[in-house]
Design an enzyme around this catalytic site. Structure first.
Site, PDB file in Angstrom:
ATOM      1  N   GLY A   1     -61.166 -32.366  13.157  1.00  0.00           N
ATOM      2  CA  GLY A   1     -59.720 -32.372  12.884  1.00  0.00           C
ATOM      3  C   GLY A   1     -59.398 -31.459  11.714  1.00  0.00           C
TER       4      GLY A   1
ATOM      5  CG  ASN B   1     -51.251 -31.851   6.422  1.00  0.00           C
ATOM      6  OD1 ASN B   1     -50.967 -30.961   5.628  1.00  0.00           O
ATOM      7  ND2 ASN B   1     -50.486 -32.164   7.457  1.00  0.00           N
TER       8      ASN B   1
ATOM      9  CE  LYS C   1     -50.935 -45.514   4.313  1.00  0.00           C
ATOM     10  NZ  LYS C   1     -50.268 -44.228   4.472  1.00  0.00           N
TER      11      LYS C   1
ATOM     12  CB  THR D   1     -47.334 -44.711   1.927  1.00  0.00           C
ATOM     13  OG1 THR D   1     -48.705 -44.730   1.613  1.00  0.00           O
ATOM     14  CG2 THR D   1     -47.146 -43.784   3.084  1.00  0.00           C
TER      15      THR D   1
HETATM   16  N1  LIG Z   1     -52.413 -36.182   5.294  1.00  0.00           N
HETATM   17  C1  LIG Z   1     -52.814 -37.067   4.406  1.00  0.00           C
HETATM   18  O1  LIG Z   1     -52.468 -36.953   3.206  1.00  0.00           O
HETATM   19  C2  LIG Z   1     -53.716 -38.201   4.814  1.00  0.00           C
HETATM   20  C3  LIG Z   1     -54.331 -38.942   3.819  1.00  0.00           C
HETATM   21  C4  LIG Z   1     -55.162 -39.989   4.164  1.00  0.00           C
HETATM   22  C5  LIG Z   1     -55.374 -40.283   5.506  1.00  0.00           C
HETATM   23  N2  LIG Z   1     -54.759 -39.557   6.458  1.00  0.00           N
HETATM   24  C6  LIG Z   1     -55.022 -39.926   7.857  1.00  0.00           C
HETATM   25  O2  LIG Z   1     -55.840 -38.935   8.456  1.00  0.00           O
HETATM   26  C7  LIG Z   1     -55.546 -38.847   9.861  1.00  0.00           C
HETATM   27  C8  LIG Z   1     -55.211 -37.400  10.184  1.00  0.00           C
HETATM   28  O3  LIG Z   1     -54.049 -37.087   9.449  1.00  0.00           O
HETATM   29  P1  LIG Z   1     -53.590 -35.627   9.122  1.00  0.00           P
HETATM   30  O4  LIG Z   1     -52.712 -35.710   7.950  1.00  0.00           O
HETATM   31  O5  LIG Z   1     -54.737 -34.694   9.069  1.00  0.00           O
HETATM   32  O6  LIG Z   1     -52.727 -35.341  10.434  1.00  0.00           O
HETATM   33  P2  LIG Z   1     -52.189 -33.916  10.931  1.00  0.00           P
HETATM   34  O7  LIG Z   1     -51.095 -34.199  11.879  1.00  0.00           O
HETATM   35  O8  LIG Z   1     -51.956 -33.041   9.777  1.00  0.00           O
HETATM   36  O9  LIG Z   1     -53.440 -33.309  11.725  1.00  0.00           O
HETATM   37  C9  LIG Z   1     -54.082 -33.995  12.752  1.00  0.00           C
HETATM   38  C10 LIG Z   1     -55.099 -33.064  13.376  1.00  0.00           C
HETATM   39  O10 LIG Z   1     -55.818 -33.775  14.379  1.00  0.00           O
HETATM   40  C11 LIG Z   1     -55.810 -33.008  15.582  1.00  0.00           C
HETATM   41  N3  LIG Z   1     -55.878 -33.935  16.712  1.00  0.00           N
HETATM   42  C12 LIG Z   1     -54.895 -34.755  17.154  1.00  0.00           C
HETATM   43  N4  LIG Z   1     -55.334 -35.449  18.215  1.00  0.00           N
HETATM   44  C13 LIG Z   1     -56.607 -35.041  18.438  1.00  0.00           C
HETATM   45  C14 LIG Z   1     -57.575 -35.359  19.413  1.00  0.00           C
HETATM   46  N5  LIG Z   1     -57.325 -36.234  20.378  1.00  0.00           N
HETATM   47  N6  LIG Z   1     -58.770 -34.749  19.339  1.00  0.00           N
HETATM   48  C15 LIG Z   1     -59.008 -33.855  18.383  1.00  0.00           C
HETATM   49  N7  LIG Z   1     -58.136 -33.495  17.441  1.00  0.00           N
HETATM   50  C16 LIG Z   1     -56.947 -34.080  17.482  1.00  0.00           C
HETATM   51  C17 LIG Z   1     -54.525 -32.208  15.540  1.00  0.00           C
HETATM   52  O11 LIG Z   1     -54.605 -31.091  16.380  1.00  0.00           O
HETATM   53  C18 LIG Z   1     -54.452 -31.855  14.066  1.00  0.00           C
HETATM   54  O12 LIG Z   1     -55.227 -30.724  13.777  1.00  0.00           O
HETATM   55  C19 LIG Z   1     -54.369 -39.808  10.103  1.00  0.00           C
HETATM   56  O13 LIG Z   1     -54.872 -41.009  10.582  1.00  0.00           O
HETATM   57  C20 LIG Z   1     -53.781 -40.007   8.722  1.00  0.00           C
HETATM   58  O14 LIG Z   1     -53.157 -41.276   8.583  1.00  0.00           O
HETATM   59  C21 LIG Z   1     -53.948 -38.511   6.164  1.00  0.00           C
HETATM   60  O1  LIG Z   2     -48.054 -38.974   5.046  1.00  0.00           O
HETATM   61  P1  LIG Z   2     -48.490 -40.365   5.409  1.00  0.00           P
HETATM   62  O2  LIG Z   2     -47.349 -41.327   5.441  1.00  0.00           O
HETATM   63  O3  LIG Z   2     -49.316 -40.376   6.660  1.00  0.00           O
HETATM   64  O4  LIG Z   2     -49.453 -40.856   4.237  1.00  0.00           O
HETATM   65  C1  LIG Z   2     -50.601 -40.107   3.953  1.00  0.00           C
HETATM   66  C2  LIG Z   2     -51.676 -40.979   3.339  1.00  0.00           C
HETATM   67  O5  LIG Z   2     -51.965 -42.080   4.145  1.00  0.00           O
HETATM   68  C3  LIG Z   2     -51.361 -41.397   1.939  1.00  0.00           C
HETATM   69  O6  LIG Z   2     -52.448 -42.086   1.380  1.00  0.00           O
END
Ligand SMILES: NC(=O)c1ccc[n+]([C@@H]2O[C@H](COP(=O)([O-])OP(=O)(O)OC[C@H]3O[C@@H](n4cnc5c(N)ncnc54)[C@H](O)[C@@H]3O)[C@@H](O)[C@H]2O)c1
Ligand SMILES: O=P(O)(O)OC[C@H](O)CO
Length: 371
Positions: free
Chosen positions: A12, A15, A201, A258
């Site tokens: 993945g 972000n 959350k 959040t």
């Molecule tokens: N962004 C943050 O600050 C943050 C912080 C902590 C946890 N998270 C968690 O991390 C996870 C990912 O979040 P993110 O912020 O990277 O999301 P995002 O939307 O920025 O990116 C998600 C990525 O996963 C890919 N993806 C989606 N479905 C997929 C699949 N079936 N197979 C392979 N790749 C796939 C997408 O193409 C994309 O590149 C979420 O569960 C989110 O809650 C995010």
């Molecule tokens: O942007 P959100 O709401 O998915 O939050 C990102 C992270 O979970 C924060 O810890």
């Protein structure tokens, strides 16, 4: 496994996957970043930037982007750590593809950072791992959760997270991998609680965003955070998680973050709903995943099955999926009958018994209600 220099494959390149790849490469680990988007892979390797996420950040040249095909058996068997940074809805599909490529005799460390509940099965990631890869892999998987916006981690702003696994050794290994002076990890043995806290959350962040979108201010947000925490702990305890986990970084820490920042996608979804925008349009234009939207749906079923009171989560579900009006739901929540504030597990902690005894007030009994 040498954690001074590990080989890590991140699934993945959104972000969070990109941000954690950056963090690990900066700590001199060898990092491969898998994306199913060919444009991201090409651009990343040529310019060391992600064209879709964290666009302002220049990543270490040592990160190798791979894809769009699913990573081969040779790369999967070459690395020490598999880090999953994809939304919960993609975890089952990814692990199903991964399983036949794993070397069962020499398993890597599996780390999950997604925060959600699978919509069709209401399963936590731990359950999805058991379903797809079996219990032996689930026993050693580690879960990282806590207040951690990707944007702030790439800026090296001091950050702390919870790291949980059923295996103490694997929680410690995952912690050691990420721990840096700008990034503290705290280990624990309640992965179910940590997972639930991270997923739930997001639903309360949508509620807090709705409240701000309606124009309510600090008192209302503080009420939602506190009563949201009460709902989270109640649901978690009904699941068998430790109520104390909800006081951790993964619990109140991430809930507070959040619910109080427009950096949060979940808060933003709620805020825009509060301002009167339509959910479909918000999702279409958000550009990134807000896991609380799907989790609210799975949670609705879980709440009914467990028979726990969760009026805020229920109101969020009704706005998202039943066309409920945000202002109307806020009014209904405020008009619920008054109840006792703290739910105590059976037999636990009558408040300040010793002091009450000293004051000869110990014969006064509260009725125990929980709603
Ligand atoms: N962004 C943050 O600050 C943050 C912080 C902590 C946890 N998270 C968690 O991390 C996870 C990912 O979040 P993110 O912020 O990277 O999301 P995002 O939307 O920025 O990116 C998600 C990525 O996963 C890919 N993806 C989606 N479905 C997929 C699949 N079936 N197979 C392979 N790749 C796939 C997408 O193409 C994309 O590149 C979420 O569960 C989110 O809650 C995010
Ligand atoms: O942007 P959100 O709401 O998915 O939050 C990102 C992270 O979970 C924060 O810890």
């Amino acid at each position: 496994m040498d954690y001074d220099r590990s080989k890590v494959l991140v699934f993945g390149a959104g972000n969070f996957g990109s941000c954690l790849a950056d963090h690990l490469a900066d700590s001199f680990h060898t990092v491969y970043l898998w994306s199913r988007d060919e444009k991201i892979v090409r651009h990343f390797n040529q310019y060391h930037r992600n064209p879709e996420f964290l666009q302002d950040h220049v990543f270490p040249e040592s990160i190798t982007a791979v894809g769009p095909e699913f990573p081969s058996e040779s790369i999967i068997r070459h690395v020490d750590v598999l880090l999953f940074a994809i939304p919960t809805e993609g975890v089952r599909e990814t692990l199903t593809a991964l399983k036949p490529r794993l070397d069962e005799k020499n398993l890597p460390l599996l780390i999950f950072v997604n925060k959600g509940i699978e919509i069709s099965t209401h399963a936590l990631t731990l359950e999805i791992i058991v379903d797809t890869c079996g219990p032996d892999i689930a026993k050693v998987a580690a879960f990282i959760s806590g207040p951690s916006f990707a944007k702030e981690i790439v800026e090296r702003q001091p950050t702390s997270v919870s790291v949980a696994s059923l295996s103490k050794k694997h929680a410690e290994r995952a912690s050691q991998l990420f721990h840096q002076p700008w990034f503290r990890c705290y280990t624990g043995d309640d992965p179910i609680g940590v997972e639930l806290a991270g997923a739930l959350k997001n639903v309360y962040a949508i509620a807090a965003g709705m409240s701000d979108g309606l124009g309510f201010e600090n008192n209302t947000r503080a009420m939602l955070i506190t009563r949201g925490l009460a709902e989270m702990s109640r649901i978690g305890t009904a699941y068998g998680a430790s109520p104390l986990t909800f006081l951790s970084l993964a619990g109140v820490g991430d809930l507070f973050l959040t619910c109080s920042s427009s950096t949060s996608r979940n808060y933003t979804v709620g805020y825009r709903l509060g301002k009167g925008e339509k959910l479909d349009y918000i999702i279409e234009t958000l550009g990134s995943v807000a896991e609380g939207v799907t989790t609210a749906k799975a949670l609705r079923t879980i709440i009914s099955k467990l028979d726990v009171a969760a009026p805020i989560a229920t109101a969020v579900y009704e706005v998202l999926y039943e066309g409920g009006d945000v202002a109307e739901k806020a009014k209904l929540l405020m008009n619920l009958p008054p109840i006792r504030e703290i739910d105590l597990p059976d037999g636990a902690g009558k408040p300040a018994q010793q002091l009450l005894k000293k004051l000869e007030l110990d014969s006064v009994e509260y009725e125990t209600t929980s709603s």
